[in-house]
Design a protein around this motif. Sequence first.
Motif, PDB file in Angstrom:
ATOM      1  N   ILE A 109       0.818  -1.215   0.000  1.00  0.00           N
ATOM      2  CA  ILE A 109       0.000   0.000   0.000  1.00  0.00           C
ATOM      3  C   ILE A 109       0.852   1.265   0.000  1.00  0.00           C
ATOM      4  N   GLY A 110       2.154   1.116   0.012  1.00  0.00           N
ATOM      5  CA  GLY A 110       2.999   2.302  -0.062  1.00  0.00           C
ATOM      6  C   GLY A 110       4.433   1.899  -0.345  1.00  0.00           C
ATOM      7  N   LEU A 111       5.138   2.783  -1.047  1.00  0.00           N
ATOM      8  CA  LEU A 111       6.521   2.487  -1.415  1.00  0.00           C
ATOM      9  C   LEU A 111       7.429   3.632  -0.959  1.00  0.00           C
ATOM     10  N   VAL A 112       8.511   3.257  -0.285  1.00  0.00           N
ATOM     11  CA  VAL A 112       9.517   4.243   0.107  1.00  0.00           C
ATOM     12  C   VAL A 112      10.717   4.056  -0.812  1.00  0.00           C
ATOM     13  N   VAL A 113      11.085   5.096  -1.541  1.00  0.00           N
ATOM     14  CA  VAL A 113      12.291   5.006  -2.371  1.00  0.00           C
ATOM     15  C   VAL A 113      13.378   5.831  -1.679  1.00  0.00           C
ATOM     16  N   VAL A 114      14.427   5.116  -1.268  1.00  0.00           N
ATOM     17  CA  VAL A 114      15.513   5.745  -0.529  1.00  0.00           C
ATOM     18  C   VAL A 114      16.574   6.222  -1.522  1.00  0.00           C
ATOM     19  N   LEU A 137       0.476   3.836  -6.768  1.00  0.00           N
ATOM     20  CA  LEU A 137       0.939   3.547  -5.412  1.00  0.00           C
ATOM     21  C   LEU A 137       1.473   4.818  -4.744  1.00  0.00           C
ATOM     22  N   PRO A 138       1.020   5.139  -3.520  1.00  0.00           N
ATOM     23  CA  PRO A 138       1.587   6.280  -2.809  1.00  0.00           C
ATOM     24  C   PRO A 138       3.090   6.083  -2.580  1.00  0.00           C
ATOM     25  N   LEU A 139       3.817   7.181  -2.673  1.00  0.00           N
ATOM     26  CA  LEU A 139       5.272   7.090  -2.655  1.00  0.00           C
ATOM     27  C   LEU A 139       5.860   8.074  -1.651  1.00  0.00           C
ATOM     28  N   LEU A 140       6.855   7.610  -0.911  1.00  0.00           N
ATOM     29  CA  LEU A 140       7.644   8.510  -0.071  1.00  0.00           C
ATOM     30  C   LEU A 140       9.067   8.488  -0.605  1.00  0.00           C
ATOM     31  N   LEU A 141       9.534   9.638  -1.066  1.00  0.00           N
ATOM     32  CA  LEU A 141      10.925   9.733  -1.507  1.00  0.00           C
ATOM     33  C   LEU A 141      11.738  10.203  -0.315  1.00  0.00           C
ATOM     34  N   LEU A 142      12.622   9.322   0.147  1.00  0.00           N
ATOM     35  CA  LEU A 142      13.397   9.611   1.343  1.00  0.00           C
ATOM     36  C   LEU A 142      14.807  10.027   0.928  1.00  0.00           C
ATOM     37  N   LEU A 143      15.134  11.289   1.198  1.00  0.00           N
ATOM     38  CA  LEU A 143      16.457  11.800   0.821  1.00  0.00           C
ATOM     39  C   LEU A 143      17.397  11.569   1.993  1.00  0.00           C
ATOM     40  N   VAL A 161      13.771  18.200  -5.812  1.00  0.00           N
ATOM     41  CA  VAL A 161      13.119  16.900  -6.026  1.00  0.00           C
ATOM     42  C   VAL A 161      11.592  17.080  -6.023  1.00  0.00           C
ATOM     43  N   ARG A 162      11.086  17.905  -5.104  1.00  0.00           N
ATOM     44  CA  ARG A 162       9.629  18.159  -5.070  1.00  0.00           C
ATOM     45  C   ARG A 162       9.151  18.749  -6.389  1.00  0.00           C
ATOM     46  N   GLN A 163       9.939  19.673  -6.917  1.00  0.00           N
ATOM     47  CA  GLN A 163       9.564  20.283  -8.207  1.00  0.00           C
ATOM     48  C   GLN A 163       9.537  19.234  -9.308  1.00  0.00           C
ATOM     49  N   ASP A 170      -0.321  14.884  -4.840  1.00  0.00           N
ATOM     50  CA  ASP A 170       0.074  14.489  -3.486  1.00  0.00           C
ATOM     51  C   ASP A 170       0.289  12.983  -3.348  1.00  0.00           C
ATOM     52  N   ARG A 171       0.395  12.283  -4.476  1.00  0.00           N
ATOM     53  CA  ARG A 171       0.744  10.854  -4.413  1.00  0.00           C
ATOM     54  C   ARG A 171       2.177  10.681  -3.915  1.00  0.00           C
ATOM     55  N   ILE A 172       3.019  11.674  -4.189  1.00  0.00           N
ATOM     56  CA  ILE A 172       4.434  11.563  -3.825  1.00  0.00           C
ATOM     57  C   ILE A 172       4.805  12.598  -2.774  1.00  0.00           C
TER      58      ILE A 172
END
Length: 200
Positions: A109-114, A137-143, A161-163, A170-172
């Motif tokens: 239900i969610g993906l974190v891309v590190v 899929l909702p995404l969290l981009l972890l810097l 990265v947000r840009q 707001d999926r990401i």
Amino acid sequence: MNTRYRQASFLRAVARLNQAPDDVGREVAFAGRSNAGKSSAINTICDQRQLARTSKTPGRTQQIVFFETEEGRRLVDLPGYGYARVSEAIKLQWQELMADYLRHRHSLIGLVVVMDIRHPLTDFDLRMLDWSRESSLPLLLLLTKSDKLKRGAGMAQAERVRQAVANEGDRIRVERFSSFDRQGIEPVHEVLDHWLDLAV
Ligand code: GDP
């Protein structure tokens, strides 16, 4: 401290999706280029030193590792990508396993891309973004390794990265994170809690 993640324990490591735990409940997966700091991030999030194994040897059989925080709630460590020296056969195997998992795993239900905050959005990261878009899929981009940049530079990088993903709405979500000084731990727990607690 969020106690849910402290309870996380090893469930299973699999090389094929049909060996995975039953596809019920909810799980959040972590992906990332090798050496980006994915294992350290999982360990920091769970406040455990050795839950995910850091500095794995490149090119070994690619495995998906499942951790359970409670019954029916899992965190998943996907195989790191981007090793320059692995064989084409292993790269293909990785692609098949990842695509298969991201496309067909119902409980995901969610993906974190590190991503290393100094080198975000590599080709491989973009491929993960493509796959997550296909399945909405909702995404969290972890810097990660945000401690490596001064505050202003880190904030500017996060803004870039947000840009770059702004058209995804707001999926990401994008957050700075450091396993060294635990920057970003609260927003990450908040996102994971939200995903794991959504009504099934
Ligand atoms: P993985 O291959 O993505 O699982 O990466 P690891 O978690 O094994 O980390 C790779 C390297 O980056 C190790 O040398 C870690 O000590 C280092 N590292 C991981 N997270 C951080 C961080 O937040 N800050 C800094 N400065 N180094 C980190």
